[in-house]
Design an enzyme around this catalytic site. Structure first.
Site, PDB file in Angstrom:
ATOM      1  N   HIS A  19       0.808  -1.218   0.000  1.00  0.00           N
ATOM      2  CA  HIS A  19       0.000   0.000   0.000  1.00  0.00           C
ATOM      3  C   HIS A  19       0.845   1.273   0.000  1.00  0.00           C
ATOM      4  O   HIS A  19       0.363   2.329  -0.357  1.00  0.00           O
ATOM      5  CB  HIS A  19      -1.038  -0.015   1.128  1.00  0.00           C
ATOM      6  CG  HIS A  19      -0.496   0.302   2.484  1.00  0.00           C
ATOM      7  ND1 HIS A  19       0.137  -0.630   3.259  1.00  0.00           N
ATOM      8  CD2 HIS A  19      -0.493   1.439   3.210  1.00  0.00           C
ATOM      9  CE1 HIS A  19       0.499  -0.065   4.401  1.00  0.00           C
ATOM     10  NE2 HIS A  19       0.133   1.195   4.399  1.00  0.00           N
ATOM     11  N   HIS A  75       7.685  -2.329   2.212  1.00  0.00           N
ATOM     12  CA  HIS A  75       7.504  -0.877   2.074  1.00  0.00           C
ATOM     13  C   HIS A  75       8.833  -0.121   1.895  1.00  0.00           C
ATOM     14  O   HIS A  75       8.982   0.685   0.980  1.00  0.00           O
ATOM     15  CB  HIS A  75       6.785  -0.300   3.296  1.00  0.00           C
ATOM     16  CG  HIS A  75       5.486  -0.969   3.623  1.00  0.00           C
ATOM     17  ND1 HIS A  75       4.626  -1.445   2.657  1.00  0.00           N
ATOM     18  CD2 HIS A  75       4.878  -1.244   4.802  1.00  0.00           C
ATOM     19  CE1 HIS A  75       3.551  -1.974   3.241  1.00  0.00           C
ATOM     20  NE2 HIS A  75       3.686  -1.869   4.539  1.00  0.00           N
ATOM     21  N   GLU A 123       6.484   4.904  13.375  1.00  0.00           N
ATOM     22  CA  GLU A 123       5.097   4.839  13.835  1.00  0.00           C
ATOM     23  C   GLU A 123       5.051   5.089  15.334  1.00  0.00           C
ATOM     24  O   GLU A 123       5.976   4.717  16.059  1.00  0.00           O
ATOM     25  CB  GLU A 123       4.528   3.446  13.573  1.00  0.00           C
ATOM     26  CG  GLU A 123       4.461   3.084  12.108  1.00  0.00           C
ATOM     27  CD  GLU A 123       3.741   1.767  11.932  1.00  0.00           C
ATOM     28  OE1 GLU A 123       2.531   1.803  11.703  1.00  0.00           O
ATOM     29  OE2 GLU A 123       4.391   0.714  12.042  1.00  0.00           O
TER      30      GLU A 123
HETATM   31  C1  BG6 Z   1       1.390  -2.383   7.388  1.00  0.00           C
HETATM   32  C2  BG6 Z   1       2.041  -3.047   8.563  1.00  0.00           C
HETATM   33  O1  BG6 Z   1       1.806  -2.968   6.197  1.00  0.00           O
HETATM   34  O2  BG6 Z   1       1.725  -1.010   7.378  1.00  0.00           O
HETATM   35  C3  BG6 Z   1       1.653  -2.370   9.868  1.00  0.00           C
HETATM   36  O3  BG6 Z   1       1.677  -4.414   8.602  1.00  0.00           O
HETATM   37  C4  BG6 Z   1       1.916  -0.885   9.783  1.00  0.00           C
HETATM   38  O4  BG6 Z   1       2.365  -2.934  10.964  1.00  0.00           O
HETATM   39  C5  BG6 Z   1       1.298  -0.295   8.532  1.00  0.00           C
HETATM   40  O5  BG6 Z   1       1.369  -0.270  10.932  1.00  0.00           O
HETATM   41  C6  BG6 Z   1       1.698   1.162   8.358  1.00  0.00           C
HETATM   42  O6  BG6 Z   1       0.974   1.714   7.316  1.00  0.00           O
HETATM   43  P1  BG6 Z   1       0.654   3.263   7.276  1.00  0.00           P
HETATM   44  O7  BG6 Z   1       0.012   3.478   5.954  1.00  0.00           O
HETATM   45  O8  BG6 Z   1      -0.246   3.539   8.444  1.00  0.00           O
HETATM   46  O9  BG6 Z   1       1.975   3.946   7.416  1.00  0.00           O
END
Ligand code: BG6
Length: 479
Positions: A168, A230, A206
């Site tokens: 994503h 990511h 995070e």
């Molecule tokens: C996910 C992870 O792919 O991405 C999570 O499994 C993480 O652990 C999340 O919190 C973070 O996504 P975003 O878009 O909130 O930065």
């Protein structure tokens, strides 16, 4: 669109709200339907009530209204399916038997251990048509071998052009803006080399902890959860050569070259160039939070890492000797996702100050999306004093429209059959191939991840990692 794991967290928090927005903006086909699938016995009305409740929670009040929610609900259905029961797929087929020519998206938001059986049973129920697509959520395996197995199994039913491996982060607006910035402007490309770039830092920080996913996370850890996918995807977009076009394979061919050029880690490198950490109790924005080992679902004395920092190198003419520092962690001081490109110092300081600060390009994904270019300017006054200033491109301010959530873009890309922002099978293999030796070495080392206090920027070793080259993470030099 058939969502397996339809009652799960991702479906409720991200997928259905994303489809709500696309429905509201009139982008879904008038006959487009969404079928939630899960193992629970549930009436359609109860599923709809759950969807409406979650949409109202996860969509801003300005964007959510009852009327749209009701018209959205007319598209939605629910079917109870146990992935292991072929007969259950017949019930799904009964809802879809007509319209074999229409696009069918099977979104597998389930544990990867179910991917194979779901695909087999879909094929068995004759649900897989040439216009079908399958979306695979991460984690795609826990190492190279298990990822290859999943890919082989899914590949036995769906062709590669039908497989959408989702990351994503690639759907985030700023990541696409990075592509626009690099290849829609002539200005940056000549600077995008070792001649001008001193170092690159990519941070995905995070504040949240494991959030009710303790058991899953404990078997996964930050390297598999965030680095293998990511962080490496961002690195690829940042470092790839200009593709000939925006076509899926043109872009993915360039990305994979970056993955292949990543310098493998030796045993010594793993000691010197990687840091893994685990948070202990602390405070996030003044509120006390428990340590990782106290979270529900975590094994006693677990050695799972919640923080990773590492120094990657890309062995190409463009990037030789430029360090790429990657870092991610849970329960850090801020929620911050950004890419920082630090340029080299001026070759000669005519002002006699000793040092000037380097020029820096910051591409920020979260919390606010934007691009900032730091330059040196003269501070007002009669003396010649320099001060860093920044040019700030704030996307929300500039375009004055709501930014799409990553899943809105990616789901529309799946429906439209656009593969550019999805990972190809060989990319996934290469990413695992690079990270696997690190995971193996950590596994076999007897030591524990370095502790860090929740609410900090990670273990001190992370600052030392970058400090050894005389650099520092951006938050140490800048606010
Ligand atoms: C996910 C992870 O792919 O991405 C999570 O499994 C993480 O652990 C999340 O919190 C973070 O996504 P975003 O878009 O909130 O930065």
């Amino acid at each position: 669109m058939v969502i397996f794991g339809g009652t799960g967290d991702l479906a409720m928090r991200k997928l259905l709200p994303a489809l709500y927005y696309r429905h509201r903006d009139g982008e879904l086909h008038e006959h487009g339907r969404i079928i939630g699938v899960a193992r629970e016995e549930m009436r359609r009305e109860d599923f709809l009530a759950r969807v409406a409740e979650n949409c109202s929670r996860f969509i801003s009040t300005a964007d959510f209204n009852e009327k749209t929610s009701e018209s959205f609900a007319t598209r939605i259905d629910y079917v109870r399916v146990d992935a292991n029961q072929p007969a259950d797929f017949e019930r799904l087929a009964a809802l879809m038997h007509d319209h074999a020519d229409r696009v069918r998206v099977f979104y597998l938001s389930t544990a990867p251990s179910l991917f194979n059986i779901i695909c087999v049973n879909l094929a068995h129920a004759n649900l897989v048509t040439p216009a079908s697509r399958v979306v695979l959520e991460k984690p795609l395996g826990r190492d190279l071998a298990s990822a290859q197995l999943i890919n082989e199994q899914v590949g036995a039913i769906f062709e590669e052009r039908q497989i959408f491996r989702i990351d994503h982060y690639l759907g985030k607006e700023t990541v696409q803006n990075l592509i626009a910035l690099r290849f829609g402007n002539a200005l940056f490309e000549p600077l995008w080399t070792r001649a001008w770039v001193r170092d690159v830092q990519i941070t995905l920080a995070e504040q949240v902890g494991v959030e009710g996913r303790g058991e899953f996370y404990d078997g996964t850890g930050a390297a598999r959860d965030m680095v293998q996918n990511h962080l490496l995807q961002l690195l690829c977009i940042l470092a790839m050569e200009p593709p000939g076009s925006i076509d899926p394979d043109a872009v993915r061919d360039e990305k994979i070259k970056v993955l292949r050029a990543l310098k493998p880690f030796t045993a010594q490198d793993i000691l010197n160039k990687t840091v893994r950490g685990q948070y202990r109790a602390g405070a996030i924005e003044g509120k006390p939070v428990p340590g990782y080992l106290e979270e529900p679902g975590i094994a006693p004395n677990s050695r799972t890492e919640t923080f990773v920092a590492l120094k990657a190198e890309i062995e190409t003419w463009r990037w030789a000797d430029v360090p790429f520092y990657l870092r991610t962690g849970k329960r850090l001081a801020e929620r911050l996702a950004e890419i920082v490109v630090n340029f080299r110092d001026v070759p000669h300081d005519i002002f006699g100050f000793g040092t000037t600060e380097c020029n820096r390009l910051v591409i920020r994904l979260q919390p606010d999306e934007g691009v900032m270019l730091y330059l040196m300017a003269k501070a007002p006054g009669d003396e010649m004093r320099l001060r860093p200033v920044h040019l700030n491109l704030d996307f929300a301010e500039t375009f004055k429209t709501r930014q799409w959530d990553a899943y809105e873009r990616l789901l529309m890309d799946v429906i439209r059959g656009r593969l550019t922002l999805f990972m190809r099978r060989d990319e996934l293999d290469e990413a695992w191939r690079w990270i696997e030796p690190i995971l193996d070495a950590w596994e076999s080392q007897q030591d524990r991840p370095k502790p860090y206090t929740a609410g900090s920027w990670g273990p001190a070793a992370s600052s030392s990692l970058i400090g050894r080259a005389g650099f520092s993470w951006r938050e140490d030099t800048d606010s």
